[in-house]
Write a protein that holds these residues in place. Structure first.
Motif, PDB file in Angstrom:
ATOM      1  N   SER A 181       4.068  -9.334  11.641  1.00 28.01           N
ATOM      2  CA  SER A 181       4.926  -9.124  10.483  1.00 28.01           C
ATOM      3  C   SER A 181       4.210  -9.661   9.259  1.00 28.01           C
ATOM      4  CB  SER A 181       6.283  -9.806  10.658  1.00 28.01           C
ATOM      5  OG  SER A 181       6.135 -11.207  10.695  1.00 28.01           O
ATOM      6  N   VAL A 182       4.624  -9.175   8.111  1.00 23.53           N
ATOM      7  CA  VAL A 182       4.009  -9.567   6.847  1.00 23.53           C
ATOM      8  C   VAL A 182       5.102  -9.945   5.866  1.00 23.53           C
ATOM      9  CG1 VAL A 182       2.561  -8.837   4.931  1.00 23.53           C
ATOM     10  CG2 VAL A 182       2.081  -7.996   7.232  1.00 23.53           C
ATOM     11  N   SER A 183       4.929 -11.064   5.188  1.00 24.10           N
ATOM     12  CA  SER A 183       5.911 -11.514   4.197  1.00 24.10           C
ATOM     13  C   SER A 183       5.276 -11.595   2.825  1.00 24.10           C
ATOM     14  CB  SER A 183       6.446 -12.898   4.581  1.00 24.10           C
ATOM     15  OG  SER A 183       7.108 -12.858   5.820  1.00 24.10           O
ATOM     16  N   GLN A 184       5.946 -10.992   1.877  1.00 24.77           N
ATOM     17  CA  GLN A 184       5.563 -11.142   0.477  1.00 24.77           C
ATOM     18  C   GLN A 184       6.769 -11.763  -0.221  1.00 24.77           C
ATOM     19  OE1 GLN A 184       3.631  -6.808   0.352  1.00 24.77           O
ATOM     20  NE2 GLN A 184       3.309  -7.911  -1.561  1.00 24.77           N
ATOM     21  N   HIS A 185       6.639 -13.004  -0.601  1.00 29.61           N
ATOM     22  CA  HIS A 185       7.802 -13.747  -1.068  1.00 29.61           C
ATOM     23  C   HIS A 185       8.181 -13.419  -2.504  1.00 29.61           C
ATOM     24  CE1 HIS A 185       7.519 -15.850   2.668  1.00 29.61           C
ATOM     25  NE2 HIS A 185       6.295 -16.199   2.404  1.00 29.61           N
ATOM     26  N   ASN A 186       7.188 -13.000  -3.297  1.00 26.32           N
ATOM     27  CA  ASN A 186       7.485 -12.658  -4.685  1.00 26.32           C
ATOM     28  C   ASN A 186       7.864 -11.185  -4.742  1.00 26.32           C
ATOM     29  OD1 ASN A 186       4.572 -14.355  -4.715  1.00 26.32           O
ATOM     30  ND2 ASN A 186       6.311 -15.284  -5.806  1.00 26.32           N
ATOM     31  N   HIS A 187       9.105 -10.893  -5.091  1.00 23.93           N
ATOM     32  CA  HIS A 187       9.516  -9.489  -5.131  1.00 23.93           C
ATOM     33  C   HIS A 187       9.240  -8.860  -6.491  1.00 23.93           C
ATOM     34  CE1 HIS A 187      11.208  -9.956  -1.208  1.00 23.93           C
ATOM     35  NE2 HIS A 187      11.962 -10.949  -1.613  1.00 23.93           N
ATOM     36  N   HIS A 188       9.389  -9.688  -7.532  1.00 20.48           N
ATOM     37  CA  HIS A 188       9.207  -9.170  -8.879  1.00 20.48           C
ATOM     38  C   HIS A 188       8.580 -10.277  -9.716  1.00 20.48           C
ATOM     39  CE1 HIS A 188      11.123  -6.556 -12.297  1.00 20.48           C
ATOM     40  NE2 HIS A 188       9.814  -6.607 -12.351  1.00 20.48           N
ATOM     41  N   SER A 231      -2.810 -15.657 -15.609  1.00 14.45           N
ATOM     42  CA  SER A 231      -3.415 -15.570 -14.284  1.00 14.45           C
ATOM     43  C   SER A 231      -2.351 -15.142 -13.276  1.00 14.45           C
ATOM     44  CB  SER A 231      -4.023 -16.910 -13.878  1.00 14.45           C
ATOM     45  OG  SER A 231      -3.006 -17.883 -13.762  1.00 14.45           O
ATOM     46  N   LEU A 232      -2.828 -14.457 -12.243  1.00 16.76           N
ATOM     47  CA  LEU A 232      -1.924 -13.885 -11.243  1.00 16.76           C
ATOM     48  C   LEU A 232      -2.262 -14.429  -9.863  1.00 16.76           C
ATOM     49  CD1 LEU A 232       0.122 -11.615 -10.266  1.00 16.76           C
ATOM     50  CD2 LEU A 232      -1.920 -10.190  -9.972  1.00 16.76           C
ATOM     51  N   GLU A 233      -1.237 -14.767  -9.107  1.00 19.02           N
ATOM     52  CA  GLU A 233      -1.415 -15.011  -7.677  1.00 19.02           C
ATOM     53  C   GLU A 233      -0.178 -14.485  -6.956  1.00 19.02           C
ATOM     54  OE1 GLU A 233      -2.743 -18.839  -6.447  1.00 19.02           O
ATOM     55  OE2 GLU A 233      -2.733 -18.293  -4.324  1.00 19.02           O
ATOM     56  N   LEU A 234      -0.395 -13.544  -6.065  1.00 17.32           N
ATOM     57  CA  LEU A 234       0.680 -12.974  -5.249  1.00 17.32           C
ATOM     58  C   LEU A 234       0.506 -13.433  -3.810  1.00 17.32           C
ATOM     59  CD1 LEU A 234       0.795  -9.299  -6.584  1.00 17.32           C
ATOM     60  CD2 LEU A 234       2.059 -11.303  -7.387  1.00 17.32           C
ATOM     61  N   GLY A 235       1.589 -13.932  -3.246  1.00 16.68           N
ATOM     62  CA  GLY A 235       1.518 -14.477  -1.899  1.00 16.68           C
ATOM     63  C   GLY A 235       1.667 -13.424  -0.819  1.00 16.68           C
ATOM     64  N   CYS A 236       0.944 -13.634   0.285  1.00 14.61           N
ATOM     65  CA  CYS A 236       1.059 -12.782   1.461  1.00 14.61           C
ATOM     66  C   CYS A 236       0.849 -13.667   2.682  1.00 14.61           C
ATOM     67  CB  CYS A 236       0.025 -11.664   1.440  1.00 14.61           C
ATOM     68  SG  CYS A 236      -0.031 -10.699   2.983  1.00 14.61           S
ATOM     69  N   ASN A 237       1.820 -13.672   3.565  1.00 17.91           N
ATOM     70  CA  ASN A 237       1.689 -14.407   4.821  1.00 17.91           C
ATOM     71  C   ASN A 237       1.959 -13.453   5.982  1.00 17.91           C
ATOM     72  OD1 ASN A 237       2.700 -16.697   2.785  1.00 17.91           O
ATOM     73  ND2 ASN A 237       1.488 -17.610   4.426  1.00 17.91           N
TER      74      ASN A 237
END
Lengths: 116, 113
Positions: free
Chosen positions: B3-10, B18-24
């Motif tokens: 499974s993959v989680s992206q906690h930031n929806h918007h 600067s940008l950082e988008l999470g993926c676990n």
């Protein structure tokens, strides 16, 4: 030009009327896949195919069928569409299986389906 | 199953931020990791991918991602975003040797000029 094509791009239909969405790739890819994209749910894999005559279920296969009679084509069939199948559908292809850099998927332009 | 989680929806940022988008992801074995981008009205395009080797992966348009195995993470970064980066970003994972692909739910990035 290397590409994945889908037809139709837009389709409005009624409940129960069988339909087929075509997908074709010109890159000689072995692997092809269908996804549906819904708001808040991301992309969910419907079916995939490792090669001609080899298909397998993804995460949401209910209500869908696929076939892979030729390497380049991978049609998605909805035998009896229902309103909950209203969605944006993407076809994708890649070279093959295995953990190699060939695993990059190339996506088609999408088919927006509305079932009334 | 993975499974993959992206906690930031918007995410909303100003240009040059600067940008950082999470993926676990959840899978204990060998994985292949991807970031795809979908610009408004368009299909998905590959930004970058990780298969093995250097855990810091550089992609197109100045994006990079770092694979941290101990944290099961593959976060996407860009030091300075532009208005043209407005899009939806998807993290995806495949288990080595298999072609079942699992996508996260996506993060919509809006960059304000």
């Amino acid at each position: 030009e290397a590409q994945v094509t889908q037809n139709p791009r837009y389709l409005i239909t009624v409940t129960g009327k069988k339909l087929t969405v075509t997908c074709s790739q010109n890159m000689n890819h072995e692997y092809m896949s269908w996804y549906r994209q819904d708001p808040g749910l991301g992309l969910r894999q419907i079916y995939y195919s490792m090669n001609v005559e080899v298909t397998d279920k993804g995460d949401v296969p209910e209500g869908y069928k696929v076939s892979r009679k030729e390497k380049r084509n991978f049609p998605l069939i909805l035998e009896s569409p229902s309103p909950n199948q209203t969605s944006l559908y993407f076809c994708a292809s890649s070279f093959g299986a295995g953990g190699s850099s060939y695993n990059e998927q190339f996506f088609g332009p999408g088919t927006r389906l509305t079932v009334l | 199953a993975q499974s993959v989680s992206q906690h930031n929806h918007h995410v909303i940022l100003s240009e040059a931020a600067s940008l950082e988008l999470g993926c676990n992801y959840s899978y204990g074995g060998t994985v292949n990791l991807f970031w795809y981008v979908q610009y408004p009205g368009q299909h998905l395009q590959l930004l970058l991918k990780y298969f093995s080797g250097d855990p810091l992966v550089k992609g197109i348009k100045g994006f990079e991602a770092e694979f941290i195995k101990s944290k099961f993470s593959f976060n996407l970064r860009k030091p300075s975003v532009q208005w043209s980066d407005t899009a939806e970003y998807f993290c995806a994972v495949t288990i080595g040797g298999y072609q079942k692909v699992t996508f996260g739910t996506g993060t919509k990035l809006q960059v304000i000029p």
